[in-house]
Design a protein around this motif. Structure first.
Motif, PDB file in Angstrom:
ATOM      1  N   SER A   7      44.945  28.967  86.484  1.00  0.00           N
ATOM      2  CA  SER A   7      45.682  30.087  85.958  1.00  0.00           C
ATOM      3  C   SER A   7      47.308  29.834  85.908  1.00  0.00           C
ATOM      4  N   ILE A 190      48.449  37.380  84.953  1.00  0.00           N
ATOM      5  CA  ILE A 190      48.351  37.526  83.381  1.00  0.00           C
ATOM      6  C   ILE A 190      49.711  37.467  82.465  1.00  0.00           C
ATOM      7  N   ARG A 253      48.513  37.745  75.642  1.00  0.00           N
ATOM      8  CA  ARG A 253      47.852  37.137  76.561  1.00  0.00           C
ATOM      9  C   ARG A 253      46.491  37.542  76.969  1.00  0.00           C
ATOM     10  N   ARG A 257      42.922  35.778  77.042  1.00  0.00           N
ATOM     11  CA  ARG A 257      41.835  35.422  77.964  1.00  0.00           C
ATOM     12  C   ARG A 257      40.374  36.103  77.850  1.00  0.00           C
ATOM     13  N   ARG A 258      40.572  37.104  76.998  1.00  0.00           N
ATOM     14  CA  ARG A 258      38.962  37.747  76.543  1.00  0.00           C
ATOM     15  C   ARG A 258      38.449  36.614  75.742  1.00  0.00           C
ATOM     16  N   ARG A 287      39.822  40.161  81.635  1.00  0.00           N
ATOM     17  CA  ARG A 287      39.288  38.844  81.939  1.00  0.00           C
ATOM     18  C   ARG A 287      40.434  37.859  82.659  1.00  0.00           C
ATOM     19  N   TRP A 288      41.252  38.541  83.559  1.00  0.00           N
ATOM     20  CA  TRP A 288      42.171  37.687  84.131  1.00  0.00           C
ATOM     21  C   TRP A 288      41.761  36.194  84.710  1.00  0.00           C
ATOM     22  N   THR A 290      38.015  34.128  84.202  1.00  0.00           N
ATOM     23  CA  THR A 290      36.501  34.291  84.065  1.00  0.00           C
ATOM     24  C   THR A 290      35.688  33.852  85.211  1.00  0.00           C
ATOM     25  N   SER A 354      41.363  29.499  83.270  1.00  0.00           N
ATOM     26  CA  SER A 354      41.182  30.895  82.240  1.00  0.00           C
ATOM     27  C   SER A 354      42.604  31.109  81.903  1.00  0.00           C
ATOM     28  N   SER A 356      45.879  31.620  79.921  1.00  0.00           N
ATOM     29  CA  SER A 356      46.078  31.909  78.304  1.00  0.00           C
ATOM     30  C   SER A 356      46.453  30.682  77.380  1.00  0.00           C
TER      31      SER A 356
END
Length: 374
Positions: A7, A190, A253, A257-258, A287-288, A290, A354, A356
């Motif tokens: 991330s 995020i 963002r 992520r979603r 969904r910061w 997955t 994950s 973004s």
């Protein structure tokens, strides 16, 4: 081979001009107009009443302990399934953590176990001072029953939403309903200020005190005078400028992520023994990260570590889910209520890349590497 990180920071480009303006203004320390603007913009975006920009989410948690009146020997309830920063500030103030297990529905603190524990403690006339409720991996805890239990038993509610900026609980932003709320802008969150955090409060008086404590608790005087124990916790004006720019892209963002989560779920849900972090009805997760579970009894022997090591060999960063606090050597003597749910989540859980900015082609590399393990 290009490395894919779990991330990484994702800047918008607006930050460059804002940083340049701050440098030209010479407001580069822990005072300046960008700090106030960042706090105001955060309140506008989230609906918070008052906000104090700090140099980390951990600092915000520590100040919440002090403002809550936690003293040496007090007990503070805490989610066991979390990062250590949720619990360490309890120790800073000489208090004792009491850890409560997760529920399968949200992976966050179980309202049923909390009720059982508080009923037991009420009979003993030994109610803990506060509850540090964590909203994990961008997902809200089941807030309403937990808040009602805190009100019933006189437990001060603090929300650790460090991982959950933008998450909703029945349409309400998490982190705003407790006495205090905590958010993080660490590099992997995020949105980021490289390092930083925000403390939100319900009262102006507590906001003023938080700012004072975060600035070495200097009394109003022409000389340096201090009547309270203070800390060097304020955010710099430079980083606040980054934060303003990042707030402007928060919705983008979250959307990214979603979408990353949905692509993983679509591509991997057919694998035996694989399941994903649930999102109950009425919840909105950012969904910061997955997060998935791999049940080795159903997967033909493939487990969390086999996948993690294979991804690592392919230059892809993944990470086991949080090791519960009650399993950490630091907290081995602390009371735990339950423990089996979070223990299983740690044993079988994995967080996937994950960020973004993750491209569909890079995500496909991750998917193919995971499928090779089955």
């Amino acid at each position: 081979m290009k490395k894919i990180y779990l991330s990484p920071p994702h800047l918008s480009g607006e930050e460059i001009q804002r940083i340049q303006d701050v440098i030209l203004s010479n407001w580069i320390t822990t005072t300046g107009p960008e700090i106030e603007a960042f706090e105001a913009e955060f309140c506008r975006v989230t609906g918070a009443r008052h906000a104090v920009a700090l140099n980390s989410g951990t600092a915000a948690i520590h100040l919440s302990m002090i403002l809550a009146g936690v003293r040496p020997g007090d007990e503070v309830i805490c989610s066991t399934f979390t990062f250590v920063a949720s619990a360490n500030p309890i120790l800073y103030e000489g208090a004792k953590p009491v850890f409560i297990d997760s529920e399968p529905k949200t992976w966050n603190l179980s309202p049923d176990l909390l009720e059982e524990f508080l009923n037991k403690r009420a009979k003993q006339s030994k109610i803990p001072k506060a509850l540090m409720l964590v909203h994990l991996y961008g997902q809200a805890a089941d807030l309403d029953p937990i808040r009602k239990l805190c009100e019933k038993f006189g437990v001060l509610l603090i929300e650790d939403a460090a991982e959950a900026l933008g998450a909703k609980y029945h349409g309400r932003q998490v982190g705003l309903e407790g006495r205090f709320g905590i958010f993080s802008f660490n590099g992997n969150k995020i949105i980021t200020t490289s390092g930083g955090g925000m403390l939100v409060t319900q009262s102006e008086e507590e906001t003023v005190l938080a700012r004072k404590l975060a600035s070495q608790a200097k009394d109003p005087a022409p000389h340096y005078q201090h009547s309270l124990r203070g800390f060097n916790y304020r955010l710099s004006n430079v980083l606040a400028a980054i934060g303003i720019s990042q707030l402007h892209v928060l919705d983008h963002r979250i959307k990214a992520r979603r979408e990353i989560f949905e692509r993983y779920q679509s591509a991997l849900q057919d694998l035996p023994g694989v399941s994903f972090m649930p999102e109950p009805e009425g919840f909105f997760s950012t969904r910061w990260l997955t997060c998935l579970l791999i049940d080795p009894k159903k997967s033909g022997g493939t487990d969390r570590e086999k996948i993690r090591k294979h991804l690592e060999s392919m230059q892809m960063e993944s990470r086991p889910l949080w090791k519960p606090m009650h399993l950490q050597p630091l907290f081995k003597d602390c009371e735990i209520v339950g423990g089996s749910v979070s223990g299983k989540l740690f044993e079988n859980g994995l967080s996937l890349p994950s960020g973004s900015a993750l491209t569909p082609s890079d995500q496909q590399r991750v998917v193919e590497a995971i499928r090779e393990c089955f």
